[in-house]
Design a protein around this motif. Structure first.
Motif, PDB file in Angstrom:
ATOM      1  N   ILE A  98       0.868  -1.168   0.000  1.00  0.00           N
ATOM      2  CA  ILE A  98       0.000   0.000   0.000  1.00  0.00           C
ATOM      3  C   ILE A  98       0.907   1.221   0.000  1.00  0.00           C
ATOM      4  N   GLN A  99       0.968   1.916  -1.125  1.00  0.00           N
ATOM      5  CA  GLN A  99       1.855   3.080  -1.261  1.00  0.00           C
ATOM      6  C   GLN A  99       1.101   4.358  -0.901  1.00  0.00           C
ATOM      7  N   TYR A 100       1.706   5.149  -0.022  1.00  0.00           N
ATOM      8  CA  TYR A 100       1.089   6.397   0.447  1.00  0.00           C
ATOM      9  C   TYR A 100       1.969   7.576   0.057  1.00  0.00           C
ATOM     10  N   GLU A 101       1.354   8.571  -0.569  1.00  0.00           N
ATOM     11  CA  GLU A 101       2.067   9.780  -0.976  1.00  0.00           C
ATOM     12  C   GLU A 101       1.892  10.852   0.093  1.00  0.00           C
ATOM     13  N   ARG A 102       2.980  11.234   0.720  1.00  0.00           N
ATOM     14  CA  ARG A 102       2.931  12.215   1.810  1.00  0.00           C
ATOM     15  C   ARG A 102       3.620  13.505   1.383  1.00  0.00           C
ATOM     16  N   THR A 103       2.924  14.636   1.569  1.00  0.00           N
ATOM     17  CA  THR A 103       3.479  15.936   1.207  1.00  0.00           C
ATOM     18  C   THR A 103       3.638  16.784   2.455  1.00  0.00           C
ATOM     19  N   LEU A 104       4.850  17.266   2.699  1.00  0.00           N
ATOM     20  CA  LEU A 104       5.141  18.097   3.858  1.00  0.00           C
ATOM     21  C   LEU A 104       6.111  19.187   3.435  1.00  0.00           C
ATOM     22  N   ASN A 105       5.716  20.458   3.665  1.00  0.00           N
ATOM     23  CA  ASN A 105       6.538  21.605   3.265  1.00  0.00           C
ATOM     24  C   ASN A 105       6.925  21.533   1.792  1.00  0.00           C
ATOM     25  N   ASN A 106       5.926  21.205   0.965  1.00  0.00           N
ATOM     26  CA  ASN A 106       6.079  21.139  -0.490  1.00  0.00           C
ATOM     27  C   ASN A 106       7.027  20.032  -0.948  1.00  0.00           C
ATOM     28  N   LYS A 107       7.379  19.126  -0.061  1.00  0.00           N
ATOM     29  CA  LYS A 107       8.200  17.981  -0.428  1.00  0.00           C
ATOM     30  C   LYS A 107       7.353  16.726  -0.375  1.00  0.00           C
ATOM     31  N   THR A 108       7.380  15.946  -1.441  1.00  0.00           N
ATOM     32  CA  THR A 108       6.567  14.732  -1.525  1.00  0.00           C
ATOM     33  C   THR A 108       7.426  13.489  -1.328  1.00  0.00           C
ATOM     34  N   ASP A 109       7.029  12.646  -0.402  1.00  0.00           N
ATOM     35  CA  ASP A 109       7.702  11.375  -0.148  1.00  0.00           C
ATOM     36  C   ASP A 109       6.720  10.233  -0.385  1.00  0.00           C
ATOM     37  N   LEU A 110       7.251   9.096  -0.805  1.00  0.00           N
ATOM     38  CA  LEU A 110       6.441   7.895  -0.987  1.00  0.00           C
ATOM     39  C   LEU A 110       6.789   6.898   0.109  1.00  0.00           C
ATOM     40  N   GLU A 111       5.767   6.358   0.749  1.00  0.00           N
ATOM     41  CA  GLU A 111       5.964   5.366   1.796  1.00  0.00           C
ATOM     42  C   GLU A 111       5.145   4.132   1.467  1.00  0.00           C
ATOM     43  N   VAL A 112       5.646   2.963   1.844  1.00  0.00           N
ATOM     44  CA  VAL A 112       4.970   1.716   1.499  1.00  0.00           C
ATOM     45  C   VAL A 112       4.857   0.814   2.728  1.00  0.00           C
ATOM     46  N   ALA A 113       3.671   0.279   2.937  1.00  0.00           N
ATOM     47  CA  ALA A 113       3.453  -0.764   3.938  1.00  0.00           C
ATOM     48  C   ALA A 113       3.148  -2.056   3.185  1.00  0.00           C
ATOM     49  N   ILE A 114       3.759  -3.151   3.602  1.00  0.00           N
ATOM     50  CA  ILE A 114       3.595  -4.432   2.900  1.00  0.00           C
ATOM     51  C   ILE A 114       2.740  -5.387   3.738  1.00  0.00           C
ATOM     52  N   PHE A 115       1.832  -6.084   3.055  1.00  0.00           N
ATOM     53  CA  PHE A 115       0.914  -7.001   3.719  1.00  0.00           C
ATOM     54  C   PHE A 115       0.915  -8.353   3.023  1.00  0.00           C
ATOM     55  N   ILE A 116       0.716  -9.403   3.814  1.00  0.00           N
ATOM     56  CA  ILE A 116       0.431 -10.732   3.276  1.00  0.00           C
ATOM     57  C   ILE A 116      -1.085 -10.868   3.210  1.00  0.00           C
ATOM     58  N   VAL A 117      -1.604 -11.206   2.042  1.00  0.00           N
ATOM     59  CA  VAL A 117      -3.037 -11.387   1.865  1.00  0.00           C
ATOM     60  C   VAL A 117      -3.345 -12.875   1.865  1.00  0.00           C
ATOM     61  N   SER A 118      -3.974 -13.344   2.923  1.00  0.00           N
ATOM     62  CA  SER A 118      -4.370 -14.748   3.003  1.00  0.00           C
ATOM     63  C   SER A 118      -5.793 -14.875   2.487  1.00  0.00           C
ATOM     64  N   PHE A 119      -5.988 -15.794   1.576  1.00  0.00           N
ATOM     65  CA  PHE A 119      -7.279 -15.949   0.904  1.00  0.00           C
ATOM     66  C   PHE A 119      -7.963 -17.230   1.347  1.00  0.00           C
ATOM     67  N   ASN A 120      -9.269 -17.138   1.557  1.00  0.00           N
ATOM     68  CA  ASN A 120     -10.046 -18.318   1.926  1.00  0.00           C
ATOM     69  C   ASN A 120     -11.363 -18.310   1.166  1.00  0.00           C
ATOM     70  N   LYS A 121     -11.641 -19.397   0.448  1.00  0.00           N
ATOM     71  CA  LYS A 121     -12.881 -19.512  -0.313  1.00  0.00           C
ATOM     72  C   LYS A 121     -13.817 -20.451   0.433  1.00  0.00           C
ATOM     73  N   ILE A 122     -15.003 -19.931   0.791  1.00  0.00           N
ATOM     74  CA  ILE A 122     -15.964 -20.704   1.576  1.00  0.00           C
ATOM     75  C   ILE A 122     -16.986 -21.350   0.655  1.00  0.00           C
ATOM     76  N   GLU A 123     -17.589 -22.416   1.124  1.00  0.00           N
ATOM     77  CA  GLU A 123     -18.550 -23.163   0.309  1.00  0.00           C
ATOM     78  C   GLU A 123     -19.665 -22.270  -0.231  1.00  0.00           C
ATOM     79  N   SER A 124     -20.119 -22.584  -1.427  1.00  0.00           N
ATOM     80  CA  SER A 124     -21.189 -21.817  -2.064  1.00  0.00           C
ATOM     81  C   SER A 124     -22.551 -22.260  -1.545  1.00  0.00           C
ATOM     82  N   GLU A 125     -23.526 -21.369  -1.687  1.00  0.00           N
ATOM     83  CA  GLU A 125     -24.895 -21.722  -1.337  1.00  0.00           C
ATOM     84  C   GLU A 125     -25.839 -21.020  -2.307  1.00  0.00           C
TER      85      GLU A 125
END
Length: 293
Positions: A98-125
Motif C-alpha cells: 500500500i503506497q502512500y504519498e505524503r506531502t510536507l513543506n512542499n516535499k513529496t515522499d512515498l511510503e509503502v506498507a507491505i501485507f500478506i493477503v491470506s485468501f479463503n474460499k468458503i462453500e457456495s450456497e
C-alpha cells in the motif's frame, strides 16, 4: 483548514449543531464561546482554534476530540502495488504493498506498507429466500481475506514470492514504513478510505485470478486487517464487507462512517429517551427551558 498538501483537517461543528437543532447564538450563550468564533468554525473558515474552545465543545456535545476533528486524506494519495512475483493462485497467499504519498513543506515522499493477503474460499450456497422461482438458481459464494502487516526484517523470508525488482526500488528509496508508522497512518484513516483501499486489492485479485464475477453469482467478501494490538482492540474499524456481482465490487461499509446516518435519524425522531442518550447536555438544556416557562 488545510495542512500537508491535499490532506484536509476538518472541524465537524456544523454536523453536531445541525443535528442538535441549536442556534449558534444559543450555543454561544451557554458555552461562553464568542459568536464570531463559533460562526467561523461552523462555516469552516477558522484558521486556528484554542484548546479550551475544543474542550468546551467536546464537553457540551459529549463527544471525543476525534469526533469533533477529522483528517481527510484523498484516495489519490494511495496506490495499490502487486508484489507477488508469480501468477496469482487463489490457493496461495499474496504479497501486496500500500503506497502512500505524503506531502510536507512542499516535499513529496512515498511510503509503502507491505501485507500478506491470506485468501479463503468458503462453500457456495444458493439464494432462494425472498426470490421468485426464476431466480432460484442464483449462487452465493463467500470470499475471505486476511491482510497481515509484514515486518521489515521478515521480508527476506518471502523473497521467493516477491517481485525483487519492485522490492529493490522500494528499499533503495527507503520507502518501507515500520510498524509504528503504519499503525499511525491507518489509525488516522477514515473507515471509508480503508474500505476503498481494500476494494482495490479485491478488484486486482479478481482480475488476475480465475474468479468470474458474472450476473448469476453473488460474492460476499470479507476483509480483516491485522495491525497487531490496534486492530485487536478495534476490530470493527478493521473489518470490511463487500458484495461483488455482474463485474462490480461494492463496499457495504457506510461511506460516512455511519455518523451522518445516525444524525439523519435523529432529525426524524423526537423521542426524549433517544435524544437523552445521544445528547445528554441538550436534554438538560431543554429541561431548564421547560422549567423556566
Amino acid at each position: 483548514m488545510q495542512f500537508g498538501g491535499n490532506c484536509l483537517i476538518t472541524v465537524n461543528l456544523k454536523r453536531y449543531v445541525d443535528a442538535s437543532k441549536i442556534s449558534i447564538n444559543r450555543l454561544s450563550k451557554i458555552t461562553g464561546i464568542s459568536r464570531p468564533t463559533l460562526t467561523n468554525i461552523y462555516n469552516g473558515k477558522s484558521k486556528g482554534i484554542q484548546f479550551d474552545t475544543l474542550e468546551t465543545l467536546c464537553t457540551f456535545f459529549n463527544i471525543g476530540i476525534s469526533e469533533l476533528i477529522s483528517r481527510t486524506i484523498p484516495t489519490e494519495k494511495f496506490q495499490f502495488i502487486e508484489l507477488s512475483g508469480e501468477k496469482i493462485n487463489t490457493d496461495e497467499n499474496r504479497i501486496v504493498g500500500i503506497q502512500y504519498e505524503r506531502t510536507l513543506n512542499n516535499k513529496t515522499d512515498l511510503e509503502v506498507a507491505i501485507f500478506i493477503v491470506s485468501f479463503n474460499k468458503i462453500e457456495s450456497e444458493r439464494l432462494t429466500e425472498g426470490l421468485n422461482t426464476s431466480k432460484n438458481n442464483l449462487l452465493k459464494k463467500n470470499l475471505s481475506f486476511s491482510l497481515e502487516w509484514v515486518n521489515k526484517q521478515d521480508i527476506d523470508l518471502l523473497k521467493n514470492k516477491i517481485n525483487q525488482s519492485v522490492l529493490h526500488e522500494i528499499r533503495v528509496n527507503n520507502m518501507l514504513m515500520n510498524f509504528g508508522e503504519t499503525v499511525g497512518l491507518f489509525k488516522s484513516l477514515k473507515k471509508s478510505l480503508m474500505a476503498y483501499i481494500g476494494k482495490q486489492i479485491i478488484m486486482n485479485f479478481i482480475s488476475n485470478s480465475n474468479i468470474d464475477i458474472d450476473s448469476k453469482t453473488r460474492y460476499q467478501i470479507i476483509i480483516n486487517w491485522n495491525l497487531g494490538t490496534e486492530s485487536a482492540l478495534n476490530p470493527e474499524k478493521y473489518h470490511f464487507e463487500y458484495m461483488a456481482f455482474s463485474g462490480m465490487v461494492i463496499s457495504m461499509d457506510d461511506e460516512s462512517d455511519g455518523i451522518e446516518q445516525q444524525y439523519e435519524q435523529e432529525h426524524t425522531i423526537e423521542d426524549d429517551t433517544f435524544r437523552q442518550i445521544t445528547h445528554p447536555n441538550l436534554t438538560k438544556l431543554s429541561d431548564k427551558q421547560h422549567k423556566g416557562k
